[in-house]
Write a protein that holds these residues in place. Sequence first.
Motif, PDB file in Angstrom:
ATOM      1  N   ALA A  15      -7.754 -56.216  10.407  1.00 11.90           N
ATOM      2  CA  ALA A  15      -7.188 -57.219  11.313  1.00 11.90           C
ATOM      3  C   ALA A  15      -7.988 -57.240  12.613  1.00 11.90           C
ATOM      4  O   ALA A  15      -8.431 -56.203  13.104  1.00 11.90           O
ATOM      5  N   ILE A  16      -8.143 -58.434  13.158  1.00 13.40           N
ATOM      6  CA  ILE A  16      -8.857 -58.589  14.426  1.00 13.40           C
ATOM      7  C   ILE A  16      -7.864 -59.009  15.504  1.00 13.40           C
ATOM      8  O   ILE A  16      -7.173 -60.019  15.376  1.00 13.40           O
ATOM      9  N   ARG A  17      -7.817 -58.190  16.558  1.00 16.73           N
ATOM     10  CA  ARG A  17      -6.962 -58.461  17.716  1.00 16.73           C
ATOM     11  C   ARG A  17      -7.788 -59.224  18.744  1.00 16.73           C
ATOM     12  O   ARG A  17      -8.907 -58.831  19.085  1.00 16.73           O
ATOM     13  N   SER A  18      -7.229 -60.318  19.225  1.00 16.82           N
ATOM     14  CA  SER A  18      -7.862 -61.093  20.283  1.00 16.82           C
ATOM     15  C   SER A  18      -6.942 -61.027  21.495  1.00 16.82           C
ATOM     16  O   SER A  18      -5.798 -61.498  21.438  1.00 16.82           O
ATOM     17  N   ALA A  19      -7.411 -60.417  22.567  1.00 22.79           N
ATOM     18  CA  ALA A  19      -6.591 -60.212  23.759  1.00 22.79           C
ATOM     19  C   ALA A  19      -7.253 -60.850  24.971  1.00 22.79           C
ATOM     20  O   ALA A  19      -8.437 -60.625  25.221  1.00 22.79           O
ATOM     21  N   ARG A  20      -6.472 -61.635  25.692  1.00 19.75           N
ATOM     22  CA  ARG A  20      -6.966 -62.258  26.926  1.00 19.75           C
ATOM     23  C   ARG A  20      -6.548 -61.380  28.094  1.00 19.75           C
ATOM     24  O   ARG A  20      -5.400 -60.956  28.192  1.00 19.75           O
ATOM     25  N   LEU A  21      -7.490 -61.130  28.991  1.00 19.16           N
ATOM     26  CA  LEU A  21      -7.238 -60.257  30.129  1.00 19.16           C
ATOM     27  C   LEU A  21      -6.856 -61.052  31.367  1.00 19.16           C
ATOM     28  O   LEU A  21      -7.620 -61.919  31.805  1.00 19.16           O
ATOM     29  N   GLY A  22      -5.677 -60.781  31.904  1.00 18.60           N
ATOM     30  CA  GLY A  22      -5.228 -61.396  33.149  1.00 18.60           C
ATOM     31  C   GLY A  22      -5.274 -62.905  33.122  1.00 18.60           C
ATOM     32  O   GLY A  22      -4.925 -63.534  32.122  1.00 18.60           O
ATOM     33  N   ASP A  23      -5.712 -63.482  34.238  1.00 18.03           N
ATOM     34  CA  ASP A  23      -5.789 -64.935  34.376  1.00 18.03           C
ATOM     35  C   ASP A  23      -7.144 -65.485  33.962  1.00 18.03           C
ATOM     36  O   ASP A  23      -7.428 -66.656  34.186  1.00 18.03           O
ATOM     37  N   THR A  24      -7.986 -64.643  33.379  1.00 18.66           N
ATOM     38  CA  THR A  24      -9.329 -65.082  33.003  1.00 18.66           C
ATOM     39  C   THR A  24      -9.294 -65.800  31.659  1.00 18.66           C
ATOM     40  O   THR A  24      -8.286 -65.812  30.967  1.00 18.66           O
ATOM     41  N   ASN A  25     -10.400 -66.375  31.312  1.00 14.91           N
ATOM     42  CA  ASN A  25     -10.571 -66.952  29.983  1.00 14.91           C
ATOM     43  C   ASN A  25     -11.345 -65.998  29.091  1.00 14.91           C
ATOM     44  O   ASN A  25     -11.894 -66.401  28.072  1.00 14.91           O
ATOM     45  N   THR A  26     -11.409 -64.729  29.504  1.00 17.65           N
ATOM     46  CA  THR A  26     -12.145 -63.725  28.764  1.00 17.65           C
ATOM     47  C   THR A  26     -11.260 -63.095  27.698  1.00 17.65           C
ATOM     48  O   THR A  26     -10.176 -62.587  27.996  1.00 17.65           O
ATOM     49  N   TYR A  27     -11.719 -63.155  26.463  1.00 15.92           N
ATOM     50  CA  TYR A  27     -11.009 -62.535  25.346  1.00 15.92           C
ATOM     51  C   TYR A  27     -11.821 -61.360  24.822  1.00 15.92           C
ATOM     52  O   TYR A  27     -13.035 -61.465  24.681  1.00 15.92           O
ATOM     53  N   HIS A  28     -11.147 -60.249  24.578  1.00 18.88           N
ATOM     54  CA  HIS A  28     -11.773 -59.111  23.912  1.00 18.88           C
ATOM     55  C   HIS A  28     -11.286 -59.131  22.474  1.00 18.88           C
ATOM     56  O   HIS A  28     -10.090 -59.228  22.221  1.00 18.88           O
ATOM     57  N   ARG A  29     -12.230 -59.021  21.544  1.00 22.34           N
ATOM     58  CA  ARG A  29     -11.882 -58.999  20.117  1.00 22.34           C
ATOM     59  C   ARG A  29     -12.193 -57.617  19.569  1.00 22.34           C
ATOM     60  O   ARG A  29     -13.273 -57.081  19.808  1.00 22.34           O
TER      61      ARG A  29
END
Length: 146
Positions: free
Chosen positions: A49-63
């Motif tokens: 499974a791949i988790r996609s998480a957005r940090l704070g108010d940014t448009n940055t996603y960590h996968r």
Amino acid sequence: MAKSYYSTVFEQSADQVWATIRDFGNYTWAGTVSECHIEEGKSGTTVGAIRSARLGDTNTYHRQRLLAHSDLDRSYTYEFCEPYPYPVRDCIITLRVTPISDGNRTFVEWSGTFDCELSKRDHWTHYFAHEVWAKLLQSLREHLKG
């Protein structure tokens, strides 16, 4: 290969801590994560499974891809997906919850191995341990206190 490590003790039971973090897709306990989901409708305990998480108010996603998940060992292991959010390679990270018999407390450890430029090794080793994992575990502590 660089290694980074951080550990702490929680006053809650291992069952309580693990119940909060065991679902790889549930990152609500992490104060810096504003949005999180598992891609392709997989469960948060499914290896691959791949988790996609957005940090704070940014448009940055960590996968991140789940590589191993064990309710028996109360642990999971994952890796970053490309594009990497940091200038590291081959980053494998494990989060583990272990019961402490004395007082029904919990030992939580976060560790990882990775490759990076040799001149940046100390920086990234410290960064993961103290700027990422320590802060996330503090968010978990606050979440568990309610």
